[in-house]
Design a protein around this motif. Structure first.
Motif, short mmCIF file in Angstrom:
data_model
loop_
_atom_site.label_atom_id
_atom_site.label_comp_id
_atom_site.label_asym_id
_atom_site.label_seq_id
_atom_site.Cartn_x
_atom_site.Cartn_y
_atom_site.Cartn_z
N UNK A 175 0.87 -1.29 -0.09
CA UNK A 175 -0.19 0.13 0.03
C UNK A 175 0.69 1.16 0.15
N UNK A 176 1.91 1.24 0.78
CA UNK A 176 2.63 2.52 1.03
C UNK A 176 4.07 2.30 0.06
N UNK A 177 4.18 1.14 -0.67
CA UNK A 177 5.68 1.27 -1.61
C UNK A 177 6.87 1.44 -0.61
N UNK A 178 6.81 0.53 0.38
CA UNK A 178 7.92 0.26 1.13
C UNK A 178 8.33 -1.36 1.34
N UNK A 179 9.34 -1.54 1.82
CA UNK A 179 10.03 -2.87 2.01
C UNK A 179 9.22 -3.56 3.20
N UNK A 180 8.75 -4.86 3.44
CA UNK A 180 8.40 -5.17 4.24
C UNK A 180 9.26 -5.05 5.62
N UNK A 181 10.38 -5.18 5.45
CA UNK A 181 11.31 -4.91 6.62
C UNK A 181 11.07 -3.52 7.17
N UNK A 182 11.15 -2.35 6.28
CA UNK A 182 10.98 -1.20 6.59
C UNK A 182 9.72 -1.08 7.36
N UNK A 183 8.56 -1.68 6.96
CA UNK A 183 7.31 -1.43 7.59
C UNK A 183 7.55 -1.95 8.90
#
Length: 218
Positions: A175-183
């Motif tokens: 949804x926010x175009x970030x990597x899973x690790x960053x989320x």
């Protein structure tokens, strides 16, 4: 392999959940027991995930949650509910419950939520979360913003809203175009800033602070 222990006083629930979860290649039900057997089995089998009924005639599920806090590595525990246990929500959260699962949940959704417990440390679906939150808040103090929300960055607020809508880390990532690790890092930061231990508590703060009022769920 995700090792799951099911704790419920109803044999039909135990067998049904076991049958559903055993169809997943990455999930193993190590046992399905009543409340009286729960702690002995948890200590002996050391499951990754526990699905725990709160209302049981032999042992109070809240008492089991409290005892789990004494373990050096407690399992991630989700409460099984039929939505008539709102009076237990606050106590279960304070004792470390990582989420709430409907006893009549769809088979595919049950498997997804068990995986979420392992990867995200919580079990939240939009239906369960919003109903639990609504039921809890209806008898709680008047809704008002929590000053701790001011600690969050704009990005963290966006992620908190998605989290409160029941999105998994993977769904938030897309949804926010970030990597899973960053989320995951953002979620950890959100929990720290809000001074809560799990995503359900963070979702309650989001709802009570009005962050979800103008945003539609998934």
């Amino acid at each position: 392999m995700i090792r799951v222990l099911i704790v419920d006083d109803e044999a039909l629930i135990r067998s049904g959940f076991t049958h559903i979860l055993d169809t997943a290649e990455d999930i193993e039900v190590v046992d399905a027991v009543s409340g009286a057997e729960a702690m002995d089995k948890i200590i002996a089998l050391r499951p990754d995930v526990v699905l725990l009924d709160i209302r049981m005639p032999d042992v109070d599920g809240l008492a089991i949650l409290e005892r789990l806090r004494d373990l050096s590595r407690p399992p991630v525990t989700a409460v099984l509910t039929t939505f008539d246990t709102d009076e237990y929500v606050d106590a279960a959260l304070r004792l470390g419950a990582a989420g709430f699962l409907l006893k009549d949940t769809d088979p595919e959704h049950l498997i997804f939520q068990v995986r979420s417990l392992m990867t995200d440390g919580s079990a939240l679906s939009s239906k369960v979360t919003r109903t639990i939150i609504a039921g809890y808040l209806s008898g709680a103090a008047p809704v008002q913003p929590n000053p701790l929300v001011e600690r969050l960055t704009a990005r963290e607020r966006d992620i908190l809203v998605l989290l409160a809508q029941g999105r998994s880390n993977a769904e938030i990532s897309a949804e926010v175009f970030l990597g899973v690790g960053t989320v995951k890092d953002h979620v950890s930061s959100i929990l720290t800033k809000l001074e809560v231990s799990n995503r359900v508590q963070a979702a309650l703060i989001a709802e009570r602070s009005g962050l979800l009022a103008d945003r539609a769920g998934p």
